[in-house]
Design an enzyme around this catalytic site. Structure first.
Site, PDB file in Angstrom:
ATOM      1  CG  HIS B 131       0.768 -63.903 -17.907  1.00 33.09           C
ATOM      2  ND1 HIS B 131       1.865 -63.297 -18.471  1.00 33.09           N
ATOM      3  CD2 HIS B 131       0.125 -64.536 -18.926  1.00 33.09           C
ATOM      4  CE1 HIS B 131       1.876 -63.546 -19.773  1.00 33.09           C
ATOM      5  NE2 HIS B 131       0.834 -64.299 -20.077  1.00 33.09           N
ATOM      6  CG  ASP B 208      -2.498 -58.974 -15.831  1.00 36.32           C
ATOM      7  OD1 ASP B 208      -3.226 -58.579 -16.765  1.00 36.32           O
ATOM      8  OD2 ASP B 208      -1.660 -59.892 -15.953  1.00 36.32           O
ATOM      9  CD  GLN B 211      -6.696 -64.159 -20.160  1.00 34.67           C
ATOM     10  OE1 GLN B 211      -7.740 -64.253 -20.800  1.00 34.67           O
ATOM     11  NE2 GLN B 211      -5.519 -64.442 -20.686  1.00 34.67           N
ATOM     12  CE  LYS B 234      -3.694 -61.816 -23.160  1.00 42.29           C
ATOM     13  NZ  LYS B 234      -3.272 -63.033 -23.850  1.00 42.29           N
ATOM     14  CB  CYS B 374       2.952 -66.759 -19.928  1.00 42.26           C
ATOM     15  SG  CYS B 374       3.297 -66.604 -21.673  1.00 42.26           S
TER      16      CYS B 374
END
Lengths: 139, 419
Positions: B131, B208, B211, B234, B374
């Site tokens: 991303h 990261d 998600q 999220k 993104c």
């Protein structure tokens, strides 16, 4: 359904058979337009002689609305004085805000008034226009 | 806490879960909302909304500052929220949990904190599926320091070529940063492998997990990375809140990247010293009502269990993969096998541009994401300008996928007609 106002047959016809794609023999100014939120992209080349648009190429890829708008613009721009083309683009952008079809606009452009019902798509219809204005600004 | 992870699929009660989300009661374009944009932001259950409001109604003080009751209570709210995150994700302790605006801010905090600590000849290892949030902060650090950016390439089916790690990660590697679950391809990456490769050469590792958290079982301790980041919004939490979890030794090596109130110890007109970790990295007042509300998101997620949530999302994803790939010419991005992916499916329809697809679906009440999500370089690598993405959460059902398929069918009809 609102979709009928957006995806009119004439718009889809422009999308499937866009005009104004052929390269110009002479180019006076160029601009590149990109909508980072959706990936619509345009390259506009214009050729100006004696203050009038002698040729325009609106090449790009993206959604049906942006491609149709570019195609329609290319069909009406040639022969116009540069200032008149700028006025025409202003009138077109006003139409996208009000949603009232502007019958003074030439060619198929009034058909795009339905885009006003889809605020997130106004940028799509505007992109070839703003890119053309950027090219004019470089003259 | 109940042993939610061992619950069976039989207990999954979609109607009961969906009733907890007020937004699902609304209609869009005269249709009941079908929300398939969970990867952009998840909807919030009523309990989380109420908890945020309760903070404003009853506490509403600024933490760590005042001596009065409201400020003290706000400080306690921050403490318990930090502790809840630490317990949930198995962080070493609450001081390893830094409160940020979102995952992006958390990555910037790490990259910014390493300014001046890398030099020419050093390198940063990323992947081709990042991303922008896990790319641009490192690009800037590389530019500022003269370090080289290296990228782990993709396999044909959108996984990472982890066999390249030994040649990419060397003794000049300072950072290895990778996404846990790709927000475009859906790929679940083997994070422990990346952490191990970084550890071998003494580089920092960052994952990261934007998600992943709230969608599958995640343990900071098990992944054994130096840094993990995620956003509350999220995973059924409020917007404007994210977290950086870091090993103490790694956090200590970061300089603060933002300065001001609350992150200091002693200040003169000329100089300042820094507060202890984690406050050292928390300049200014955070989004207090979001901080207060987030433990309720954790309670909600744990009431279902992350293993059960993962199983549910996998089932919906497998169904979506099967239905979407049945369209002639449709290109699915990422691995074909739902076992290898998180709860999202991005696709490229050669007949319907993504932006038009999204508008047509929206007119059927179906919310999806269209664009580059993104990840512009990744789309360029895949040779497409943009894609359409359907992403799932606890409230997603096979009926939602059927509504998506119906919408795609309508869009195809409109776009394949000859004009």
């Amino acid at each position: 359904m609102n979709l009928d106002a957006l995806y009119r047959e004439v718009i889809m016809a422009h999308h499937q058979h866009p005009a104004g794609r052929d390269p110009l023999p002479e180019v006076s100014a160029s601009a590149h337009g990109y909508n980072p939120s959706c990936g619509d992209e345009f390259e506009v080349n214009i050729h100006v002689e004696d203050g009038r648009i002698a040729g325009i190429q609106v090449d790009g890829h993206g959604c049906a609305i942006s491609q149709a708008a570019g195609s329609m613009l290319s069909q009406v721009a040639v022969g116009l004085k540069v200032e008149l083309l700028e006025d025409l683009i202003d009138a077109f952008r006003s139409m996208l805000k009000t949603g009232e079809p502007d019958s003074t606009l030439p060619g198929d452009l009034p058909v795009l008034s339905g885009v006003s019902q889809f605020p997130v798509r106004i940028k799509c219809a505007s992109l070839p226009m703003t890119t053309t204005l950027e090219a004019i600004a470089k003259l | 806490m109940t042993n939610a992870a061992t619950r069976t699929r039989l207990e999954w009660d979609s109607d009961k879960i969906r009733a907890l989300f007020p937004t699902l009661q609304r209609r869009v374009a005269e249709y009941p909302l079908v929300y398939l944009d969970c990867a952009a932001t998840s909807l919030r259950p009523e309990s989380v909304i109420t908890e945020g409001c309760n903070f404003c109604r009853h506490h509403d003080g600024n933490p760590h500052r005042g001596m009065h009751a409201l400020s003290y209570e706000a400080t306690e709210v921050y403490k318990s929220s930090r502790q809840a995150v630490a317990d949930w994700l198995q962080a070493p302790d609450s001081s390893s949990v830094v409160i940020t605006r979102n995952a992006t801010a958390a990555i910037n905090l790490v990259a910014g904190g390493l300014r001046g600590k890398l030099g020419s000849g050093d390198n940063i290892v990323l992947t081709h599926m990042e991303h922008h949030a896990n790319l641009i902060p490192w690009q800037q650090l590389a530019k500022q320091s003269g370090a080289e950016l290296r990228f782990v390439p993709l396999t044909e089916d959108g996984q990472l070529q982890t066999d390249m790690l030994p040649s990419l990660v060397d003794d000049r590697t300072r950072v290895v940063a990778v996404t846990h679950v790709s927000n475009v391809l859906g790929t679940i990456n083997p994070i422990a492998l990346f952490a191990k490769a970084a550890r071998r050469v003494g580089a920092f590792s960052l994952v990261d997990s934007a998600q992943a958290v709230g969608h599958l079982p995640v343990s900071f301790a098990e992944l054994d990375v130096d840094f993990m980041v995620f956003s509350a919004h999220k995973c059924y939490g409020p917007a404007g809140l994210g977290f950086l979890i870091g090993k103490k030794a790694a956090l200590e090596q970061l300089s603060p990247a933002e300065y001001g109130g609350d992150m200091i110890e002693y200040v003169s007109y000329e100089e300042a010293t820094w507060a202890e970790i984690p406050q050292r990295f928390e300049a200014g007042t955070a989004n207090s009502q979001a901080v207060a509300a987030f433990p309720e998101s954790i309670r909600f997620i744990e009431s279902l269990g992350t293993a059960a949530i993962r199983a549910h999302e996998k089932e919906i994803t497998a169904y979506a993969l099967k239905r979407i790939s049945a369209f002639e010419g449709m290109r699915i991005l990422g691995p074909e096998d739902a076992h290898l992916r998180g709860g999202l499916v991005s696709f490229y329809d050669p007949y319907v541009p993504p932006h038009d697809m999204s508008t047509i679906l929206d007119e059927h009440g179906v919310a999806v994401r269209a664009g580059h999500h993104c990840a512009q370089p990744l789309h360029r690598l895949l040779g497409i300008p943009a894609s359409t993405r359907a992403s799932f959460g606890v409230y997603s059902t096979t009926d939602d996928v059927d509504a998506l398929i119906q919408g795609i069918t309508e869009a195809r009809k409109l776009f394949t007609r000859k004009y």
